[in-house]
Enzyme design. Structure first.
Site, PDB file in Angstrom:
ATOM      1  N   GLY A  15       0.779  -1.227   0.000  1.00 16.63           N
ATOM      2  CA  GLY A  15       0.000   0.000   0.000  1.00 16.63           C
ATOM      3  C   GLY A  15       0.818   1.288   0.000  1.00 16.63           C
ATOM      4  O   GLY A  15       0.354   2.319   0.499  1.00 16.63           O
ATOM      5  N   LEU A  88      -3.032  -7.692  -7.384  1.00 19.52           N
ATOM      6  CA  LEU A  88      -2.477  -8.830  -8.109  1.00 19.52           C
ATOM      7  C   LEU A  88      -3.514  -9.669  -8.840  1.00 19.52           C
ATOM      8  O   LEU A  88      -3.185 -10.697  -9.417  1.00 19.52           O
ATOM      9  CB  LEU A  88      -1.675  -9.717  -7.142  1.00 19.52           C
ATOM     10  CG  LEU A  88      -0.436  -9.027  -6.552  1.00 19.52           C
ATOM     11  CD1 LEU A  88       0.270  -9.957  -5.568  1.00 19.52           C
ATOM     12  CD2 LEU A  88       0.521  -8.578  -7.655  1.00 19.52           C
ATOM     13  N   LEU A  90      -6.986  -9.990 -11.573  1.00 20.55           N
ATOM     14  CA  LEU A  90      -7.651  -9.355 -12.709  1.00 20.55           C
ATOM     15  C   LEU A  90      -9.115  -9.147 -12.324  1.00 20.55           C
ATOM     16  O   LEU A  90      -9.783 -10.083 -11.892  1.00 20.55           O
ATOM     17  CB  LEU A  90      -7.554 -10.302 -13.908  1.00 20.55           C
ATOM     18  CG  LEU A  90      -7.723  -9.727 -15.299  1.00 20.55           C
ATOM     19  CD1 LEU A  90      -6.734  -8.605 -15.583  1.00 20.55           C
ATOM     20  CD2 LEU A  90      -7.542 -10.857 -16.327  1.00 20.55           C
ATOM     21  N   ASN A 103      -4.053   1.488 -13.789  1.00 20.98           N
ATOM     22  CA  ASN A 103      -3.088   0.662 -13.058  1.00 20.98           C
ATOM     23  C   ASN A 103      -1.707   1.266 -13.229  1.00 20.98           C
ATOM     24  O   ASN A 103      -1.451   1.983 -14.197  1.00 20.98           O
ATOM     25  CB  ASN A 103      -3.104  -0.764 -13.636  1.00 20.98           C
ATOM     26  CG  ASN A 103      -2.124  -1.695 -12.934  1.00 20.98           C
ATOM     27  OD1 ASN A 103      -2.059  -1.727 -11.698  1.00 20.98           O
ATOM     28  ND2 ASN A 103      -1.343  -2.448 -13.699  1.00 20.98           N
ATOM     29  N   HIS A 105       2.389   0.042 -13.400  1.00 21.87           N
ATOM     30  CA  HIS A 105       3.241  -1.136 -13.558  1.00 21.87           C
ATOM     31  C   HIS A 105       4.696  -0.673 -13.528  1.00 21.87           C
ATOM     32  O   HIS A 105       5.030   0.346 -14.139  1.00 21.87           O
ATOM     33  CB  HIS A 105       2.926  -1.828 -14.893  1.00 21.87           C
ATOM     34  CG  HIS A 105       3.706  -3.078 -15.083  1.00 21.87           C
ATOM     35  ND1 HIS A 105       3.415  -4.245 -14.421  1.00 21.87           N
ATOM     36  CD2 HIS A 105       4.793  -3.337 -15.845  1.00 21.87           C
ATOM     37  CE1 HIS A 105       4.277  -5.180 -14.771  1.00 21.87           C
ATOM     38  NE2 HIS A 105       5.128  -4.656 -15.641  1.00 21.87           N
ATOM     39  N   ASP A 146      -1.853  -5.839 -17.410  1.00 25.63           N
ATOM     40  CA  ASP A 146      -0.860  -4.844 -17.864  1.00 25.63           C
ATOM     41  C   ASP A 146      -0.989  -4.523 -19.344  1.00 25.63           C
ATOM     42  O   ASP A 146       0.015  -4.399 -20.056  1.00 25.63           O
ATOM     43  CB  ASP A 146       0.577  -5.353 -17.588  1.00 25.63           C
ATOM     44  CG  ASP A 146       0.774  -5.753 -16.145  1.00 25.63           C
ATOM     45  OD1 ASP A 146       0.187  -5.117 -15.264  1.00 25.63           O
ATOM     46  OD2 ASP A 146       1.518  -6.723 -15.910  1.00 25.63           O
ATOM     47  N   GLU A 175       7.514   6.126  -9.775  1.00 27.60           N
ATOM     48  CA  GLU A 175       6.094   5.735  -9.652  1.00 27.60           C
ATOM     49  C   GLU A 175       5.334   6.715  -8.760  1.00 27.60           C
ATOM     50  O   GLU A 175       4.178   7.052  -9.028  1.00 27.60           O
ATOM     51  CB  GLU A 175       5.982   4.342  -9.047  1.00 27.60           C
ATOM     52  CG  GLU A 175       6.466   3.220  -9.941  1.00 27.60           C
ATOM     53  CD  GLU A 175       6.117   1.870  -9.337  1.00 27.60           C
ATOM     54  OE1 GLU A 175       4.995   1.712  -8.828  1.00 27.60           O
ATOM     55  OE2 GLU A 175       6.982   0.975  -9.368  1.00 27.60           O
TER      56      GLU A 175
HETATM   57  C1  GRF Z   1       4.293  -0.981  -7.526  1.00 33.89           C
HETATM   58  O1  GRF Z   1       5.614  -1.236  -7.866  1.00 33.89           O
HETATM   59  C2  GRF Z   1       3.402  -1.013  -8.733  1.00 33.89           C
HETATM   60  O2  GRF Z   1       4.036  -0.568  -9.878  1.00 33.89           O
HETATM   61  C3  GRF Z   1       3.045  -2.468  -8.860  1.00 33.89           C
HETATM   62  O3  GRF Z   1       2.955  -2.929  -7.552  1.00 33.89           O
HETATM   63  C4  GRF Z   1       3.709  -2.095  -6.677  1.00 33.89           C
HETATM   64  C5  GRF Z   1       2.740  -1.583  -5.678  1.00 33.89           C
HETATM   65  O4  GRF Z   1       3.356  -1.137  -4.541  1.00 33.89           O
HETATM   66  N1  GRF Z   1       1.849  -2.662  -9.637  1.00 33.89           N
HETATM   67  P1  GRF Z   1       2.496  -0.847  -3.253  1.00 33.89           P
HETATM   68  O5  GRF Z   1       1.623  -2.062  -3.028  1.00 33.89           O
HETATM   69  O6  GRF Z   1       1.674   0.383  -3.522  1.00 33.89           O
HETATM   70  O7  GRF Z   1       3.461  -0.659  -2.145  1.00 33.89           O
END
Ligand code: GRF
Length: 198
Positions: A15, A88, A90, A103, A105, A146, A175
């Site tokens: 999170g 994780l 779909l 999303n 990635h 993705d 990110e």
């Molecule tokens: C991130 O690296 C995102 O790109 C991927 O999962 C990770 C999520 O991190 N989809 P968090 O769960 O918000 O700490």
């Protein structure tokens, strides 16, 4: 979309993006508010972050009728934009959600994405490939992992001596900028321009 969207954040783990969204919204740096959090796991850090922030949390475990159970949970709260962040599973969303589910990635899609590309596996694959750069991608969600249209990307170099962990940290810094920026632009109604940036 409203210029101050109600966000649903879908998680399965730590999170960090959820925490970043909450912090930025509270600080007035992101014109949005998190109205609901949905997690596929009950006792992960992201759920605790959500509860500590006083947010409504739904735990929806994978299994029969998963799509319907997610849809039902989200329908109980006003939601204008669904942000998957470390989610994780779909979710095959029903009509009405098109263009409202996004999303992030941790790679430059379409490379290094799809089922099985999550966590450090993504960065291991980037390093194994000999790529000289990586980055992150915010994209619309469709019915494949993705896969939907790209909203924006931010790039980082792959450096000599990189390990998957070091690369992951460098990508994650980007990110934390990319995801709020995508939400800001969507809230500003800039989706067409965003698509053109790829
Ligand atoms: C991130 O690296 C995102 O790109 C991927 O999962 C990770 C999520 O991190 N989809 P968090 O769960 O918000 O700490």
């Amino acid at each position: 979309m409203s210029d101050r969207p109600d966000l649903a954040v879908l998680i399965s783990g730590t999170g960090r993006h959820l925490a970043n969204f909450i912090r930025l919204c509270n600080a007035g740096e992101l014109p949005a508010r998190v109205t609901v959090v949905l997690s596929t796991k009950p006792d992960v850090r992201g759920v605790h972050i959500a509860r500590d922030a006083g947010l409504r949390v739904h735990v929806v475990r994978p299994g029969p009728a998963f799509d319907d159970r997610v849809t039902a949970a989200l329908s109980a709260t006003p939601v204008s934009l669904v942000c998957m962040a470390g989610f994780l599973s779909l979710w095959r969303f029903p009509p009405g959600y098109e263009g409202r589910v996004i999303n992030i990635h941790p790679a430059l899609l379409p490379a290094f994405g799809g089922k099985g590309f999550y966590g450090l596996r993504v960065h291991e694959a980037v390093l194994d490939s000999g790529a000289t750069e990586s980055g992150c991608t915010v994209h619309y969600v469709d019915d494949q992992y993705d896969h939907g249209p790209i909203i924006l990307q931010r790039r980082v170099p792959v450096l000599p001596g990189d390990t998957p962990t070091k690369l992951a940290e460098r990508v994650f810094e980007q990110e934390l900028i990319a995801y709020p920026e995508a939400v800001r632009r969507l809230a500003a109604g800039d989706a067409t321009k965003m698509r053109d940036e790829r």
